[in-house]
Design a protein around this motif. Structure first.
Motif, PDB file in Angstrom:
ATOM      1  N   HIS A 100       1.258  -1.333   0.394  1.00  0.00           N
ATOM      2  CA  HIS A 100       0.322  -0.273   0.058  1.00  0.00           C
ATOM      3  C   HIS A 100       0.650   1.515   0.038  1.00  0.00           C
ATOM      4  CE1 HIS A 100      -3.123   3.239   0.653  1.00  0.00           C
ATOM      5  NE2 HIS A 100      -2.833   3.514   1.532  1.00  0.00           N
ATOM      6  N   HIS A 101       1.781   1.327   1.141  1.00  0.00           N
ATOM      7  CA  HIS A 101       2.837   2.581   0.952  1.00  0.00           C
ATOM      8  C   HIS A 101       3.547   2.453  -0.263  1.00  0.00           C
ATOM      9  CE1 HIS A 101       1.978   3.382   5.218  1.00  0.00           C
ATOM     10  NE2 HIS A 101       2.331   2.042   5.489  1.00  0.00           N
ATOM     11  N   ALA A 102       4.122   1.470  -0.685  1.00  0.00           N
ATOM     12  CA  ALA A 102       4.304   1.463  -1.802  1.00  0.00           C
ATOM     13  C   ALA A 102       3.888   2.230  -3.530  1.00  0.00           C
ATOM     14  CB  ALA A 102       5.350   0.255  -2.668  1.00  0.00           C
ATOM     15  N   ALA A 103       2.795   1.406  -3.069  1.00  0.00           N
ATOM     16  CA  ALA A 103       1.445   2.287  -4.298  1.00  0.00           C
ATOM     17  C   ALA A 103       1.382   3.588  -4.706  1.00  0.00           C
ATOM     18  CB  ALA A 103       0.401   1.086  -4.632  1.00  0.00           C
ATOM     19  N   ALA A 104       1.019   3.719  -2.835  1.00  0.00           N
ATOM     20  CA  ALA A 104       1.042   5.547  -3.252  1.00  0.00           C
ATOM     21  C   ALA A 104       1.814   6.251  -2.967  1.00  0.00           C
ATOM     22  CB  ALA A 104       0.036   5.429  -1.378  1.00  0.00           C
ATOM     23  N   THR A 105       3.418   6.206  -2.894  1.00  0.00           N
ATOM     24  CA  THR A 105       4.563   6.479  -3.569  1.00  0.00           C
ATOM     25  C   THR A 105       4.628   6.517  -4.997  1.00  0.00           C
ATOM     26  OG1 THR A 105       5.429   5.652  -1.462  1.00  0.00           O
ATOM     27  CG2 THR A 105       7.397   6.795  -3.486  1.00  0.00           C
ATOM     28  N   ILE A 106       4.156   5.214  -5.508  1.00  0.00           N
ATOM     29  CA  ILE A 106       3.868   5.199  -7.183  1.00  0.00           C
ATOM     30  C   ILE A 106       3.038   6.463  -7.403  1.00  0.00           C
ATOM     31  CG2 ILE A 106       3.612   4.080  -9.030  1.00  0.00           C
ATOM     32  CD1 ILE A 106       4.139   1.943  -7.734  1.00  0.00           C
ATOM     33  N   ASP A 107       1.604   6.440  -6.757  1.00  0.00           N
ATOM     34  CA  ASP A 107       0.362   7.380  -6.978  1.00  0.00           C
ATOM     35  C   ASP A 107       1.645   9.154  -7.078  1.00  0.00           C
ATOM     36  OD1 ASP A 107      -2.097   5.492  -6.128  1.00  0.00           O
ATOM     37  OD2 ASP A 107      -0.615   5.449  -8.121  1.00  0.00           O
ATOM     38  N   ARG A 108       1.573   8.664  -5.775  1.00  0.00           N
ATOM     39  CA  ARG A 108       1.982  10.917  -5.356  1.00  0.00           C
ATOM     40  C   ARG A 108       3.068  10.912  -7.037  1.00  0.00           C
ATOM     41  NH1 ARG A 108       2.119   8.796  -0.278  1.00  0.00           N
ATOM     42  NH2 ARG A 108       4.219   8.473  -0.097  1.00  0.00           N
ATOM     43  N   ASN A 109       4.537   9.843  -6.955  1.00  0.00           N
ATOM     44  CA  ASN A 109       4.978  10.419  -8.414  1.00  0.00           C
ATOM     45  C   ASN A 109       4.676  10.099  -9.766  1.00  0.00           C
ATOM     46  OD1 ASN A 109       7.436  10.504  -6.315  1.00  0.00           O
ATOM     47  ND2 ASN A 109       8.122   8.090  -6.899  1.00  0.00           N
ATOM     48  N   GLN A 110       3.422   9.237  -9.831  1.00  0.00           N
ATOM     49  CA  GLN A 110       3.117   9.491 -11.157  1.00  0.00           C
ATOM     50  C   GLN A 110       1.355  11.318 -10.496  1.00  0.00           C
ATOM     51  OE1 GLN A 110       1.199   6.000 -11.860  1.00  0.00           O
ATOM     52  NE2 GLN A 110       2.498   4.859 -12.745  1.00  0.00           N
ATOM     53  N   GLN A 111       1.684  11.066 -10.306  1.00  0.00           N
ATOM     54  CA  GLN A 111       0.799  13.094 -10.545  1.00  0.00           C
ATOM     55  C   GLN A 111       1.700  13.922  -9.775  1.00  0.00           C
ATOM     56  OE1 GLN A 111      -1.592  12.573  -6.797  1.00  0.00           O
ATOM     57  NE2 GLN A 111      -2.950  10.549  -7.510  1.00  0.00           N
ATOM     58  N   GLY A 112       3.012  13.592  -9.849  1.00  0.00           N
ATOM     59  CA  GLY A 112       4.125  14.475 -10.106  1.00  0.00           C
ATOM     60  C   GLY A 112       5.027  14.915 -11.046  1.00  0.00           C
ATOM     61  N   GLY A 113       4.565  13.990 -12.249  1.00  0.00           N
ATOM     62  CA  GLY A 113       5.222  13.899 -13.266  1.00  0.00           C
ATOM     63  C   GLY A 113       6.795  13.407 -13.124  1.00  0.00           C
ATOM     64  N   VAL A 114       6.681  12.392 -11.743  1.00  0.00           N
ATOM     65  CA  VAL A 114       7.886  11.674 -11.560  1.00  0.00           C
ATOM     66  C   VAL A 114       8.071  10.271 -12.382  1.00  0.00           C
ATOM     67  CG1 VAL A 114       9.942  10.610 -10.021  1.00  0.00           C
ATOM     68  CG2 VAL A 114       8.736  12.927  -9.449  1.00  0.00           C
ATOM     69  N   VAL A 115       9.239  10.008 -13.141  1.00  0.00           N
ATOM     70  CA  VAL A 115       8.961   8.437 -13.267  1.00  0.00           C
ATOM     71  C   VAL A 115       9.850   7.692 -12.565  1.00  0.00           C
ATOM     72  CG1 VAL A 115       9.133   6.728 -15.571  1.00  0.00           C
ATOM     73  CG2 VAL A 115       7.903   9.132 -15.767  1.00  0.00           C
ATOM     74  N   MET A 116       9.228   6.379 -12.327  1.00  0.00           N
ATOM     75  CA  MET A 116      10.574   5.600 -11.400  1.00  0.00           C
ATOM     76  C   MET A 116      10.878   4.351 -12.292  1.00  0.00           C
ATOM     77  SD  MET A 116       8.597   5.318  -7.793  1.00  0.00           S
ATOM     78  CE  MET A 116       9.673   4.651  -7.589  1.00  0.00           C
ATOM     79  N   SER A 117      11.851   4.200 -12.700  1.00  0.00           N
ATOM     80  CA  SER A 117      12.702   3.087 -12.953  1.00  0.00           C
ATOM     81  C   SER A 117      13.188   2.265 -12.252  1.00  0.00           C
ATOM     82  CB  SER A 117      14.278   3.496 -14.382  1.00  0.00           C
ATOM     83  OG  SER A 117      14.845   3.919 -13.198  1.00  0.00           O
ATOM     84  N   ASN A 118      13.271   0.353 -12.730  1.00  0.00           N
ATOM     85  CA  ASN A 118      13.260  -0.126 -12.248  1.00  0.00           C
ATOM     86  C   ASN A 118      14.961   0.090 -11.663  1.00  0.00           C
ATOM     87  OD1 ASN A 118      10.711  -1.234 -12.021  1.00  0.00           O
ATOM     88  ND2 ASN A 118      10.718  -2.574 -12.933  1.00  0.00           N
TER      89      ASN A 118
END
Length: 118
Positions: A100-118
């Motif tokens: 849940h915390h990881a998904a929330a972080t991803i959601d926040r990053n996507q909403q902020g325009g940050v793209v995460m890579s593996n």
């Protein structure tokens, strides 16, 4: 085109289920103990009515003790199974929280325009 993945369970639901399992464990233990006590009382009443001699009484007591040991082993086995299940569910609850915390972080990053890579 990434879809949000959400775990269908909430940590509170898991904790509620764990509480129910603990209560059921207690009820099963009590039921098995009560059943054995009723059986012993019934056997005692019948022994008095029939008037068994001492050797027969010793044999009956030995049999009851053997049954009690068997029931005790069954109770301990069930208790161990329920404890293992509780630990598994607790691990799942902890995993859900982390996801849940990881998904929330991803959601926040996507909403902020940050793209995460593996």
């Amino acid at each position: 085109m990434m879809r949000n993945l959400r775990w269908p369970f909430r940590q509170e639901d898991i904790r509620t289920t764990l509480g129910k399992i603990e209560r059921l464990k207690s009820l099963v233990s009590l039921a098995l103990q009560t059943s054995l006590t009723d059986f012993i009382e019934m056997a005692h009443d019948e022994l008095v009515v029939v008037g068994l001699n001492v050797e027969e009484l010793k044999s009956a007591v030995s049999s009851l003790e053997a049954n009690q040991r068997a029931h005790t082993k069954q109770i301990e086995s069930l208790r161990g199974d329920l404890i293992s299940l509780g630990a598994t569910l607790q691990g799942a609850a902890d995993g859900i929280t982390a996801m849940h915390h990881a998904a929330a972080t991803i959601d926040r990053n996507q909403q902020g325009g940050v793209v995460m890579s593996n």
